[in-house]
Design an enzyme around this catalytic site. Structure first.
Site, PDB file in Angstrom:
ATOM      1  N   GLN A   1      37.704  30.373   8.679  1.00  0.00           N
ATOM      2  CA  GLN A   1      38.821  29.307   9.087  1.00  0.00           C
ATOM      3  C   GLN A   1      38.161  28.773  10.288  1.00  0.00           C
ATOM      4  O   GLN A   1      38.562  27.421  10.764  1.00  0.00           O
ATOM      5  CB  GLN A   1      39.838  30.233   9.720  1.00  0.00           C
ATOM      6  CG  GLN A   1      40.938  29.317  10.380  1.00  0.00           C
ATOM      7  CD  GLN A   1      42.277  30.170  10.621  1.00  0.00           C
ATOM      8  OE1 GLN A   1      43.072  30.558   9.592  1.00  0.00           O
ATOM      9  NE2 GLN A   1      42.560  30.716  11.716  1.00  0.00           N
TER      10      GLN A   1
ATOM     11  N   GLU B   1      24.672   5.260  25.915  1.00  0.00           N
ATOM     12  CA  GLU B   1      24.253   6.559  26.218  1.00  0.00           C
ATOM     13  C   GLU B   1      25.246   7.595  25.737  1.00  0.00           C
ATOM     14  O   GLU B   1      24.878   8.905  25.349  1.00  0.00           O
ATOM     15  CB  GLU B   1      24.569   6.609  27.957  1.00  0.00           C
ATOM     16  CG  GLU B   1      23.851   5.656  28.723  1.00  0.00           C
ATOM     17  CD  GLU B   1      24.225   5.466  30.071  1.00  0.00           C
ATOM     18  OE1 GLU B   1      23.915   6.235  30.986  1.00  0.00           O
ATOM     19  OE2 GLU B   1      24.841   4.506  30.181  1.00  0.00           O
TER      20      GLU B   1
ATOM     21  N   SER C   1      30.039  -0.733  37.338  1.00  0.00           N
ATOM     22  CA  SER C   1      30.122   0.453  38.214  1.00  0.00           C
ATOM     23  C   SER C   1      31.266   0.008  39.253  1.00  0.00           C
ATOM     24  O   SER C   1      31.455  -1.117  39.695  1.00  0.00           O
ATOM     25  CB  SER C   1      28.695   0.405  38.802  1.00  0.00           C
ATOM     26  OG  SER C   1      28.982   0.947  40.189  1.00  0.00           O
TER      27      SER C   1
ATOM     28  N   HIS D   1       3.741   5.935  22.823  1.00  0.00           N
ATOM     29  CA  HIS D   1       3.680   6.727  23.908  1.00  0.00           C
ATOM     30  C   HIS D   1       4.293   5.975  25.094  1.00  0.00           C
ATOM     31  O   HIS D   1       4.157   6.079  26.188  1.00  0.00           O
ATOM     32  CB  HIS D   1       2.435   7.132  24.568  1.00  0.00           C
ATOM     33  CG  HIS D   1       1.426   7.662  23.616  1.00  0.00           C
ATOM     34  ND1 HIS D   1       1.245   8.925  23.150  1.00  0.00           N
ATOM     35  CD2 HIS D   1       0.611   7.137  22.580  1.00  0.00           C
ATOM     36  CE1 HIS D   1       0.311   9.149  22.253  1.00  0.00           C
ATOM     37  NE2 HIS D   1      -0.176   7.915  21.707  1.00  0.00           N
TER      38      HIS D   1
ATOM     39  N   ASN E   1      42.826  31.068  -0.521  1.00  0.00           N
ATOM     40  CA  ASN E   1      41.144  30.876  -0.504  1.00  0.00           C
ATOM     41  C   ASN E   1      40.873  29.791  -1.210  1.00  0.00           C
ATOM     42  O   ASN E   1      39.746  29.155  -0.790  1.00  0.00           O
ATOM     43  CB  ASN E   1      40.604  32.592  -0.842  1.00  0.00           C
ATOM     44  CG  ASN E   1      41.081  33.389   0.322  1.00  0.00           C
ATOM     45  OD1 ASN E   1      41.676  33.301   1.283  1.00  0.00           O
ATOM     46  ND2 ASN E   1      40.960  34.734  -0.387  1.00  0.00           N
TER      47      ASN E   1
ATOM     48  N   LYS F   1      36.220  24.451  10.349  1.00  0.00           N
ATOM     49  CA  LYS F   1      36.839  23.194  10.395  1.00  0.00           C
ATOM     50  C   LYS F   1      36.575  22.415  11.713  1.00  0.00           C
ATOM     51  O   LYS F   1      36.230  21.088  11.586  1.00  0.00           O
ATOM     52  CB  LYS F   1      38.334  23.060   9.943  1.00  0.00           C
ATOM     53  CG  LYS F   1      38.314  23.682   8.547  1.00  0.00           C
ATOM     54  CD  LYS F   1      39.886  23.523   8.032  1.00  0.00           C
ATOM     55  CE  LYS F   1      40.023  24.593   6.973  1.00  0.00           C
ATOM     56  NZ  LYS F   1      39.591  26.287   7.408  1.00  0.00           N
TER      57      LYS F   1
ATOM     58  N   LYS G   1      26.000  -3.960  38.514  1.00  0.00           N
ATOM     59  CA  LYS G   1      25.563  -2.939  37.636  1.00  0.00           C
ATOM     60  C   LYS G   1      26.050  -3.648  35.900  1.00  0.00           C
ATOM     61  O   LYS G   1      27.300  -3.932  36.115  1.00  0.00           O
ATOM     62  CB  LYS G   1      25.876  -1.638  37.499  1.00  0.00           C
ATOM     63  CG  LYS G   1      25.129  -0.921  38.833  1.00  0.00           C
ATOM     64  CD  LYS G   1      23.812  -0.572  38.671  1.00  0.00           C
ATOM     65  CE  LYS G   1      23.736   0.550  37.626  1.00  0.00           C
ATOM     66  NZ  LYS G   1      24.179   1.779  37.967  1.00  0.00           N
TER      67      LYS G   1
HETATM   68  N1  ARG Z   1      43.662  29.102   7.251  1.00  0.00           N
HETATM   69  C1  ARG Z   1      42.861  29.710   6.395  1.00  0.00           C
HETATM   70  C2  ARG Z   1      41.349  29.046   6.520  1.00  0.00           C
HETATM   71  O1  ARG Z   1      41.409  27.957   6.961  1.00  0.00           O
HETATM   72  C3  ARG Z   1      43.287  29.488   5.173  1.00  0.00           C
HETATM   73  C4  ARG Z   1      43.048  30.740   4.072  1.00  0.00           C
HETATM   74  C5  ARG Z   1      43.508  32.082   4.519  1.00  0.00           C
HETATM   75  N2  ARG Z   1      43.257  32.745   3.634  1.00  0.00           N
HETATM   76  C6  ARG Z   1      43.584  34.248   3.787  1.00  0.00           C
HETATM   77  N3  ARG Z   1      43.195  35.137   2.980  1.00  0.00           N
HETATM   78  N4  ARG Z   1      43.909  34.569   4.810  1.00  0.00           N
HETATM   79  O2  ARG Z   1      40.424  29.554   6.170  1.00  0.00           O
END
Ligand code: ARG
Length: 465
Positions: free
Chosen positions: A323, A291, A278, A157, A111, A326, A284
């Site tokens: 988790q 875009e 194009s 505008h 953690n 990310k 074009k």
């Molecule tokens: N893969 C987990 C995450 O990205 C890591 C931490 C996991 N902790 C646990 N107590 N299972 O959050």
């Protein structure tokens, strides 16, 4: 067999679907460098606190270096059964150095590990984004210096409003990028505290030195509350918020490029390097990059929304939901990085059509405000009356199908007899922009000096860099 890292009390293997929903290695493998750096700092601290021996710490450090180079060379096999980057690294470490590897996880938890790794990762993103924005600003400033006096229509505008200079328009984005950089730098200050040593949630009974690991990893200090350290992701949210605002700036500029390059408008031409053709229409020249910058904004804002929704109902402390912090964030950061770099490239080699810009700047009676201002200044008319008189003169010009500066003086005098030929001096687009000398205004002199000041500032930053 059950999981060898945590399977002590388990007798059965996880279901395939359990493994599938639980695994995070495909995403958190991108944290390998941060994970290894944090482990090295942790091991060194454990040794200097007498929690593990110096020789174990040395072997751990060496093993971690080997893993870093294996991953760097692509010679590392990430195993899904080991769930995440932390357990993949630790498992390989035990293959390399044997039982001493098992001492690395003393006084920490995944953690605080993951919170530390992701802070380090986002800190790198912040630094890279700042550098990318500085390069974006530099390319804008170069072009602004070149076009400090190039007249173009200014719009409100999306209607021709008053003449401005192209340099002035470009410098507007330099200012926006400066505020974006300020937001990223600000986020970095708050982010830069170390969660390491918060352990699972409550801290640890081992005599660890969190200040030492914080310092080793370039953090300003350890986070003060272990529950907070493992459970907040506000540093990601804050970075994504700043990223979303920045992406919106990029998107607005991209939209302008799309408009300007339309054959209906034709104010600029993008280089071949940032244009596509194009497959069916040979004539074009599509502004695909612009875009896509506009569209990538959706990913960034989407990542922010996604994580806000993940976090909003979570009690303290760590929950596995986190988790999911990310993937979206990493994709959002990558999208913003690409957007900034694409805009920088487009700015660097776009070619404005100066004649067309100037002609367009005079269309739509864009110097009507200059006429009204002349009436106020010279005839001491209240602005509201001047506005009305000018409106009647514009109507006359429109009737005759001529520009304001082409309207015969006597036609103007028919509306307001006190108008003299002096007025012709303010009706051209050049004299209009030249007259806008108020602080922050579009006068070429202002624009040139602002662009020079920015060039100096960016140069100084680069040198101190
Ligand atoms: N893969 C987990 C995450 O990205 C890591 C931490 C996991 N902790 C646990 N107590 N299972 O959050």
């Amino acid at each position: 067999m059950s999981n060898k890292m945590w399977g002590g009390r388990f007798s059965e293997r996880p279901d395939e679907i359990m493994e599938e929903i639980n695994v995070s290695i495909d995403v958190d493998r991108h944290l390998f460098a941060q994970d290894i750096a944090a482990s090295k700092a942790h091991a060194a601290m454990l040794a200097s606190q007498g929690i593990i021996t110096g020789s174990d710490a040395k072997n751990i450090g060496k093993g971690l270096d080997t893993i870093l180079s294996e991953i760097g060379k692509g010679g590392f096999t990430f195993k899904r059964a080991l769930e995440d980057i932390h357990m993949n690294v630790e498992s390989r470490l035990s293959e390399l150095i044997g039982p001493a590897a098992g001492r690395l996880h003393t006084a920490r938890s995944r953690n605080d590990q993951v919170a530390t790794d992701f802070r380090l990762y986002v800190r790198d993103v912040l630094d890279e984004t700042d550098a990318a924005l500085a390069a974006f600003q530099a390319s804008l400033v170069n072009r602004a210096l070149e076009h400090a006096a190039t007249v173009m229509p200014g719009f409100t505008h999306l209607q021709t409003a008053q003449p401005v200079t192209f340099g002035h328009h470009l410098l507007a984005y330099v200012e926006m990028a400066a505020r974006d950089r300020g937001r990223f730098q600000d986020a970095r200050k708050r982010l830069n505290e170390s969660p390491l040593g918060a352990a699972a949630l409550a801290g640890t009974s081992f005599p660890i030195d969190r200040h030492a690991t914080a310092k080793a990893l370039g953090f300003d200090r350890p986070m003060a509350n272990s529950l907070d350290a493992v459970s907040d992701r506000d540093f990601v949210l804050e970075t994504l918020s700043a990223a979303s605002i920045c992406a919106v700036h990029m998107s607005r500029f991209a939209e302008e490029i799309v408009i300007w390059t339309s054959p209906l408008v034709g104010l600029i031409r993008l280089s071949d390097k940032f244009t596509t053709g194009s497959s069916i229409m040979p004539q074009k020249r599509n502004p695909d990059a612009a875009e896509l910058v506009r569209a990538k904004t959706g990913r960034v804002i989407g990542a922010l929304n996604g994580l806000l929704i993940v976090m909003k109902g979570l009690p303290l402390a760590y929950q596995k939901d986190m988790q999911e912090d990310k993937q979206g964030a990493m994709e959002g950061f990558a999208a913003l990085s690409l957007a900034i770099r694409a805009m920088t490239g487009m700015v660097r080699d776009l070619v404005p059509d100066e004649a067309k810009m100037k002609a367009a700047a005079g269309e739509g009676y864009a110097t009507a405000t200059d006429l009204a201002d002349w009436l106020v200044r010279t005839l001491k008319m209240p602005f509201r009356d001047a506005h009305h008189v000018t409106g009647r003169i514009v109507a006359k010009a429109a009737e005759g199908g001529v520009a304001l500066h082409e309207l015969p003086l006597k036609d103007m005098q028919a509306v307001e007899p006190r108008i003299t030929k002096d007025v012709l001096g303010v009706l051209s687009v050049e004299s209009s922009v030249k007259s806008r000398t108020s602080f922050g205004g579009t006068a070429p002199k202002n624009v040139a000096s602002q662009a020079k000041a920015w060039a100096k500032r960016l140069e100084k930053e680069r040198k101190s860099g």
